[in-house]
Design an enzyme around this catalytic site. Sequence first.
Site, mmCIF file in Angstrom:
data_model
loop_
_atom_site.group_PDB
_atom_site.id
_atom_site.type_symbol
_atom_site.label_atom_id
_atom_site.label_comp_id
_atom_site.label_asym_id
_atom_site.label_seq_id
_atom_site.Cartn_x
_atom_site.Cartn_y
_atom_site.Cartn_z
ATOM 1 N N ALA A 68 0.846 -1.197 0.000
ATOM 2 C CA ALA A 68 0.000 0.000 0.000
ATOM 3 C C ALA A 68 0.875 1.239 0.000
ATOM 4 O O ALA A 68 1.806 1.362 0.807
ATOM 5 C CB ALA A 68 -0.919 0.002 1.220
ATOM 6 N N ALA A 113 4.170 3.861 3.460
ATOM 7 C CA ALA A 113 3.837 2.633 2.740
ATOM 8 C C ALA A 113 3.825 1.479 3.729
ATOM 9 O O ALA A 113 4.350 1.588 4.845
ATOM 10 C CB ALA A 113 4.839 2.354 1.625
ATOM 11 N N LYS A 114 3.202 0.388 3.336
ATOM 12 C CA LYS A 114 3.232 -0.839 4.146
ATOM 13 C C LYS A 114 2.851 -2.000 3.238
ATOM 14 O O LYS A 114 2.113 -1.837 2.258
ATOM 15 C CB LYS A 114 2.231 -0.765 5.307
ATOM 16 C CG LYS A 114 2.618 -1.620 6.503
ATOM 17 C CD LYS A 114 3.780 -1.015 7.265
ATOM 18 C CE LYS A 114 4.085 -1.780 8.551
ATOM 19 N NZ LYS A 114 5.093 -1.086 9.366
ATOM 20 N N GLY A 115 3.346 -3.171 3.566
ATOM 21 C CA GLY A 115 3.024 -4.325 2.741
ATOM 22 C C GLY A 115 3.318 -5.622 3.457
ATOM 23 O O GLY A 115 3.766 -5.634 4.606
ATOM 24 N N ASP A 154 9.605 -6.009 9.202
ATOM 25 C CA ASP A 154 8.447 -5.851 10.061
ATOM 26 C C ASP A 154 8.195 -7.218 10.707
ATOM 27 O O ASP A 154 9.107 -8.054 10.756
ATOM 28 C CB ASP A 154 7.236 -5.372 9.234
ATOM 29 C CG ASP A 154 6.196 -4.662 10.078
ATOM 30 O OD1 ASP A 154 5.565 -5.332 10.914
ATOM 31 O OD2 ASP A 154 6.000 -3.458 9.910
#
Length: 424
Positions: A68, A113-115, A154
């Site tokens: 994202a 952002a993150k994923g 993460d």
Amino acid sequence: MTTAEPTPEVEEESAVETARRQLERAATHLDVDEGIVERLRHPRDVYRVTIPLERDDGSREMFTGYRAHHDSVRGPYKGGLRFHPGVSEDECVGLSMWMTWKCAVMDLPFGGAKGGVVVDPKDLSEEETERLTRRFAEELRPVIGPMKDIPAPDMGTGPQTMAWFMDAYSMQEGETTPGVVTGKPPVIGGSYGREKAPGRSVGIITREAIDYYDWDSEETTVAVQGFGSVGANAARYLDDLGASIVAVSDVDGAIYDPDGLDTTDVEDHDETPGMVSGYDAPRSLTNAELLELDVDVLIPAAIGNVLSGENARDVQADLIVEGANGPTTSTADRIFEERGIPVVPDILANAGGVTVSYFEWLQDINRRAWRLERVHEELETEMLRAWEAVRSEYDARDVTWRDATYIVALSRIAEAHEARGLWP
């Protein structure tokens, strides 16, 4: 401390719901164009990819991955990649929004952002994890890069994952590109101090909050839920300052010693799984019981939504410093505000991770490594600068610490949007 009468609680909310509520609340304190606020309620892009994996037994399995992109007005997208069965599009969007705020409150030239991949990493062999990581890197290659989007470790990922990811990207690009990810091993361009940075920043911010309320650190009691990389490093930092760490926990349970635990003797869950709950301490507790201990400072450093409408009225801590991402629901936040319990938010407290990731990115671009001492000095400087900006808003307005933090972040993002304007 007085406790308000119970009111009906509405639980639970997703990460994106929480992030939007926090945005909207901050916007009420600022004269920000509604068009900018509306833009920030939504991600710019969400990428969904299918990742084929050949298992060790020769069979093939398909996994779903996400990335994202929330907002890049201040610079390239930045945020973690997690391998976890609970990864979803909504979670990635919400966490990418938090990364936007986190980078802004730290005044870093990044967006959010993150994923991640929907997978339980415990079900994968090391060889399967490597193959999954490399294929995921290839699937995301069109939308990542040192000046586009820089992933980081993460939940369920770490330095080795980032090394594989960077190598896969570099092989396809035809040149070694260490700046495509952060959180790598130092031998291939990673920064010293990166792994311990989120916990260290929680320790620094807790130290500043203790000083703000004129407490004596040597008479301050602390409970830490989640004695992993964040919680353990925060606890050890505060232990070194003289605070009494009376309780810590891992996924299996908590230990409690009213006289204070030796945090260097208790191995964290990342070092030795099960060591915390199996440690010889005067008393064992559940994770839920730890959250309700009568302590000065509570640091939830495990997972999200652990402080909710169900237990917020039973929390006895005088101060909460968020180590995990999103450990407090909006309902719990409202209850803590009613009860006068200050909550220092995650996007400030645990921002040491993205801050040292920024340092790593700079080192990669300049091909010049920093000594650990410099990393610590620079992190201290940046955390104090962010703390002072937030404290100034907190003192100037009748708001919570979370509101003050979001006011700092949103004002910087809005100013950048105003300066850049809108493409026709």
